[in-house]
Scaffold this active site. Structure first.
Site, PDB file in Angstrom:
ATOM      1  N   SER A 174       4.301   2.329   8.197  1.00 13.77           N
ATOM      2  CA  SER A 174       3.978   1.276   7.235  1.00 13.77           C
ATOM      3  C   SER A 174       5.215   0.749   6.535  1.00 13.77           C
ATOM      4  O   SER A 174       6.102   1.522   6.183  1.00 13.77           O
ATOM      5  CB  SER A 174       3.076   1.832   6.131  1.00 13.77           C
ATOM      6  OG  SER A 174       1.747   1.765   6.515  1.00 13.77           O
ATOM      7  N   GLY A 175       5.217  -0.547   6.290  1.00 14.25           N
ATOM      8  CA  GLY A 175       6.313  -1.129   5.519  1.00 14.25           C
ATOM      9  C   GLY A 175       7.495  -1.545   6.370  1.00 14.25           C
ATOM     10  O   GLY A 175       8.354  -2.283   5.913  1.00 14.25           O
ATOM     11  N   HIS A 221       0.819  -1.222   0.000  1.00  9.23           N
ATOM     12  CA  HIS A 221       0.000   0.000   0.000  1.00  9.23           C
ATOM     13  C   HIS A 221       0.855   1.276   0.000  1.00  9.23           C
ATOM     14  O   HIS A 221       0.353   2.355  -0.289  1.00  9.23           O
ATOM     15  CB  HIS A 221      -1.043  -0.018   1.122  1.00  9.23           C
ATOM     16  CG  HIS A 221      -0.518   0.298   2.479  1.00  9.23           C
ATOM     17  ND1 HIS A 221      -0.301  -0.648   3.450  1.00  9.23           N
ATOM     18  CD2 HIS A 221      -0.180   1.475   3.038  1.00  9.23           C
ATOM     19  CE1 HIS A 221       0.153  -0.062   4.548  1.00  9.23           C
ATOM     20  NE2 HIS A 221       0.237   1.222   4.324  1.00  9.23           N
ATOM     21  N   ASP A 265      -0.425  -7.571   1.451  1.00  7.76           N
ATOM     22  CA  ASP A 265       0.156  -6.216   1.475  1.00  7.76           C
ATOM     23  C   ASP A 265       1.688  -6.298   1.543  1.00  7.76           C
ATOM     24  O   ASP A 265       2.301  -6.101   2.598  1.00  7.76           O
ATOM     25  CB  ASP A 265      -0.422  -5.466   2.689  1.00  7.76           C
ATOM     26  CG  ASP A 265      -0.129  -3.977   2.664  1.00  7.76           C
ATOM     27  OD1 ASP A 265       0.408  -3.497   1.644  1.00  7.76           O
ATOM     28  OD2 ASP A 265      -0.438  -3.307   3.665  1.00  7.76           O
TER      29      ASP A 265
END
Ligand SMILES: *[C@@H]1O[C@H](CO)[C@@H](O)[C@H](O)[C@H]1NC(C)=O
Ligand SMILES: *[C@@H]1O[C@H](CO)[C@@H](O)[C@H](O)[C@H]1NC(C)=O
Length: 263
Positions: free
Chosen positions: A207-208, A65, A113
C-alpha cells in the site's frame, strides 16, 4: 475488501518482521527506484508498514489508509533502501513532521485514498535518493499501458518474507472491469490495474507505493480483493494534482519563519 497495508502487533513481532514482497514479481535492480520510500506508522501497540514515494525533497506521497491508526506516536520514512532490514549506507531515515490526509478520504470504499507527508528535514538528493514526477491534472494513463509497481509487501497470500525491494509489471485495465468488481469504484479518482492471469499482483505491505508508467507516478497502491488478485485499484494521482500542488505550497510557507502559517 483487502487492505494492502501491513498491520502488525509491535509487541509480538520484532521490528521489520513480516515485511515481505510483491507477488509474482522480481527483485528490483538495486537502487533503480530511488524515489521509493518505506513508511512506518506506529502507536503504542501497533505499527503499519507501507510504501510511499518522494515527490519533493521534503514531501512523500502515500495512501491515506496507511495512517488509519489511532493515537499515532511516530511516522518515519526510510529512503534509499534496498534491503530494509540492513543498515545500508545509502539509507536516509527521516521523521515525518506532519501529514495531510485528503479531506474527503473515506475508509468506506477507499475514496480519495491519498496522503501527503512532510519530512522534518529535506532528503539529500543523490544517486540513491531522487524524486519522481507526477502527471498534470487529467493526464490520464492509457488503458493497456504496462506500469511497474515496486514494494516490500508479501510475496504470497501466506505471509512470506524477504526484505529486499521487489517490483511487478501490471497493465492498466478498462474501467468496466473494476466497476464490475467493486461497487465503490470511481473512474475519475481511481485507476483499474492488474494482471488478467492473476499471477502477478501487489499485496499486503505494498500500500502507498507508486504505479510507475512512463517514468511518472500515475497511481498509488490502494486496495484489492482477498479472493482474487485481479483486478486491483490504485488512486489516480492526476485527479489530485491540484490538491497536491496546494499542499506543497503550504509546506513551503511553513518553512519561512514568521509566516502566518508557521507554528
Ligand atoms: C493503536 O491503533 C490500533 C488500530 O487503530 C487501535 O486499535 C489501538 O487501540 C491503538 N492503540 C493505542 C494505544 O492507541
Ligand atoms: C527543502 O526543500 C524544499 C523543496 O525543494 C525547498 O523549498 C526548501 O528550501 C528546502 N529547505 C532547506 C532547508 O533546504
Amino acid at each position: 475488501m483487502l487492505l494492502l497495508l501491513l498491520l502488525t502487533n509491535a509487541f509480538v513481532l520484532l521490528p521489520w518482521a513480516g515485511a515481505g514482497r510483491i507477488i509474482g514479481g522480481t527483485e528490483a535492480k538495486v537502487h533503480s527506484r530511488p524515489y521509493m520510500a518505506y513508511l512506518e506508522v506506529k502507536n503504542k501497540t501497533k505499527s503499519s508498514r507501507c510504501g510511499g514515494f518522494l515527490i519533493r525533497p521534503d514531501a512523500v506521497l502515500s495512501a491515506a489508509h496507511c495512517m488509519d491508526i489511532e493515537k499515532i506516536v511516530s511516522v518515519t520514512v526510510i529512503l534509499g533502501a534496498h534491503n530494509i532490514s540492513d543498515e545500508e549506507c545509502s539509507q536516509q531515515k527521516i521523521s515525518v513532521g506532519q501529514w495531510d490526509i485528503h479531506p474527503e478520504y473515506s475508509r468506506e470504499g477507499f475514496i480519495n485514498d491519498i496522503v501527503l507527508l512532510k519530512l522534518e528535514q529535506n532528503a539529500t538528493i543523490n544517486e540513491y535518493v531522487k524524486c519522481i514526477s507526477i502527471p498534470k491534472k487529467n493526464k490520464h494513463v492509457r488503458v493497456g499501458t504496462k506500469c511497474n509497481v515496486p514494494g516490500w509487501g508479501w510475496t504470497s497470500k501466506e505471509e512470506d518474507s524477504t526484505d529486499v525491494l521487489r517490483e511487478v509489471k501490471l497493465k492498466v485495465q478498462k474501467e468496466k472491469i473494476c466497476q464490475r468488481a467493486f461497487s465503490d469504484y470511481e473512474p475519475q479518482s481511481m485507476i483499474c490495474v492488474g494482471d488478467e492471469k492473476s499471477k502477478k499482483a501487489t499485496y499486503k505491505g505494498d500500500s502507498g507505493g507508486p504505479l510507475v508508467c512512463n517514468e511518472k507516478a500515475h497511481g498509488i497502491v490502494s486496495y484489492g480483493c482477498d479472493r482474487n488478485l485481479f483486478p486491483e485499484v490504485f488512486t489516480r494521482i492526476s485527479h489530485f494534482e491540484p490538491w497536491i500542488h496546494e499542499q506543497l505550497k503550504m509546506f513551503s510557507l511553513q518553512d519561512i519563519p514568521g509566516s502566518p502559517s508557521s507554528d
